[in-house]
Design a protein around this motif. Structure first.
Motif, short mmCIF file in Angstrom:
data_model
loop_
_atom_site.label_atom_id
_atom_site.label_comp_id
_atom_site.label_asym_id
_atom_site.label_seq_id
_atom_site.Cartn_x
_atom_site.Cartn_y
_atom_site.Cartn_z
N PRO A 132 -1.16 7.47 -0.11
CA PRO A 132 -2.20 6.79 -0.90
C PRO A 132 -2.74 5.54 -0.19
O PRO A 132 -2.14 5.05 0.78
N ILE A 133 -3.84 5.05 -0.68
CA ILE A 133 -4.37 3.76 -0.23
C ILE A 133 -3.63 2.68 -1.01
O ILE A 133 -3.57 2.73 -2.24
N VAL A 134 -3.03 1.72 -0.30
CA VAL A 134 -2.26 0.66 -0.96
C VAL A 134 -2.72 -0.72 -0.47
O VAL A 134 -3.34 -0.84 0.59
N LEU A 135 -2.37 -1.74 -1.22
CA LEU A 135 -2.71 -3.13 -0.84
C LEU A 135 -1.63 -3.79 0.00
O LEU A 135 -1.88 -4.81 0.62
N GLN A 136 -0.43 -3.23 0.02
CA GLN A 136 0.68 -3.90 0.68
C GLN A 136 0.48 -4.07 2.18
O GLN A 136 1.00 -5.02 2.76
N ASN A 137 -0.30 -3.19 2.81
CA ASN A 137 -0.52 -3.39 4.25
C ASN A 137 -1.32 -4.67 4.53
O ASN A 137 -1.20 -5.25 5.59
N MET A 138 -2.11 -5.14 3.56
CA MET A 138 -2.79 -6.41 3.72
C MET A 138 -1.75 -7.54 3.79
O MET A 138 -1.86 -8.45 4.61
N GLY A 139 -0.73 -7.48 2.94
CA GLY A 139 0.34 -8.47 2.97
C GLY A 139 1.13 -8.43 4.27
O GLY A 139 1.55 -9.47 4.77
N VAL A 140 1.31 -7.24 4.82
CA VAL A 140 2.02 -7.11 6.10
C VAL A 140 1.23 -7.81 7.20
O VAL A 140 1.80 -8.55 8.02
N MET A 141 -0.08 -7.60 7.22
CA MET A 141 -0.91 -8.27 8.22
C MET A 141 -0.91 -9.78 8.02
O MET A 141 -0.85 -10.55 8.97
N MET A 142 -0.94 -10.20 6.75
CA MET A 142 -0.91 -11.64 6.46
C MET A 142 0.39 -12.28 6.95
O MET A 142 0.38 -13.42 7.39
N SER A 143 1.50 -11.55 6.89
CA SER A 143 2.77 -12.10 7.36
C SER A 143 2.70 -12.46 8.83
O SER A 143 3.18 -13.51 9.24
N GLY A 144 2.15 -11.55 9.63
CA GLY A 144 2.04 -11.83 11.06
C GLY A 144 1.09 -12.97 11.36
O GLY A 144 1.34 -13.79 12.23
N GLU A 145 0.01 -13.03 10.62
CA GLU A 145 -0.97 -14.11 10.81
C GLU A 145 -0.41 -15.46 10.41
O GLU A 145 -0.58 -16.45 11.10
N ILE A 149 7.54 2.23 8.80
CA ILE A 149 8.17 1.78 10.05
C ILE A 149 7.18 0.95 10.86
O ILE A 149 7.55 -0.06 11.46
N ALA A 150 5.91 1.36 10.88
CA ALA A 150 4.90 0.58 11.60
C ALA A 150 4.75 -0.81 11.00
O ALA A 150 4.47 -1.77 11.72
N TRP A 151 4.93 -0.91 9.67
CA TRP A 151 4.84 -2.22 9.03
C TRP A 151 5.82 -3.21 9.63
O TRP A 151 5.52 -4.40 9.75
N LEU A 152 7.00 -2.75 10.03
CA LEU A 152 8.01 -3.66 10.58
C LEU A 152 7.53 -4.30 11.88
O LEU A 152 7.80 -5.47 12.14
N PHE A 153 6.80 -3.55 12.70
CA PHE A 153 6.37 -4.06 14.00
C PHE A 153 5.00 -4.73 13.97
O PHE A 153 4.63 -5.43 14.91
N THR A 154 4.26 -4.55 12.90
CA THR A 154 2.92 -5.11 12.80
C THR A 154 2.89 -6.64 12.85
O THR A 154 2.11 -7.21 13.61
#
Length: 189
Positions: free
Chosen positions: A37-50, A94-99
């Motif tokens: 599905p399309i989810v919002l959590q990947n936005m939070g993952v990107m925000m963590s790295g930023e 798994i990709a979220w961990l390295f993002t």
């Protein structure tokens, strides 16, 4: 690193875990033609790295994924547990961990936080969107027994939403960084 800086970054890491959990409360949007599905959590993952850089961003996402792996229903749609990690969405998780690691390293390397927001958006699109979609498609292809090309093509459905989420992440994080004077702490190892 001073103790107060470490405490501040650990506190921000815990807050990012909470934000990731909150973003999981929004249900995913099923696409129908793939089981992801399309989810919002990947936005939070990107925000963590930023926001937190490579070390603390990865720690926050790693802690979040550990909680999900242990069965807490914190992924979008109330999912959690080991089965999610071996299912069709496992590669994306798994990709979220390295993002955050990739995003943080690229932002540090090019000192993007001192430049125009467009450069930061380009890093999110490269190290966030493309990386997550590529790793996710590889796993989806393997797990769902479809060709890699078919999995990559199906990921094109995520691109419009990912562009919006990436732009929102840049806007939000730049405001937080400015308000909290985080660019002074971002380069810390």
């Amino acid at each position: 690193m001073k103790r107060s800086n470490t405490t501040r970054l650990l506190t921000l890491s815990a807050m990012m875990v909470a934000i990731l959990i909150i973003l999981g409360l929004f249900p995913g949007i099923p696409l129908g033609f793939i089981p992801v599905p399309i989810v919002l959590q990947n936005m939070g993952v990107m925000m963590s790295g930023e926001l937190l850089g490579p070390r603390y961003g990865t720690i926050s996402v790693g802690l979040f994924l550990l909680l999900a792996f242990l069965g807490m229903p914190i992924l979008s749609g109330g999912n959690g547990g080991m089965a999610v990690f071996i299912g069709p969405t496992g590669g994306y998780l798994i990709a979220w961990l390295f993002t955050p690691l990739l995003i943080g390293l690229l932002i540090n390397r090019f000192q993007i936080y001192n430049k125009s927001w467009i450069f930061e958006l380009l890093i999110l699109l490269l190290a966030g969107v493309i990386f997550i979609d590529l790793v996710g498609a590889i796993w989806l292809s393997y797990q769902s027994h479809i060709t890699l090309i078919a999995a990559l093509i199906s990921n094109l459905a995520f691109i419009p939403g990912d562009l919006i989420k990436s732009a929102l992440a840049v806007i939000i994080v730049r405001r937080i960084r400015k308000a909290m004077h985080l660019s002074l702490f971002y380069n810390l190892p």
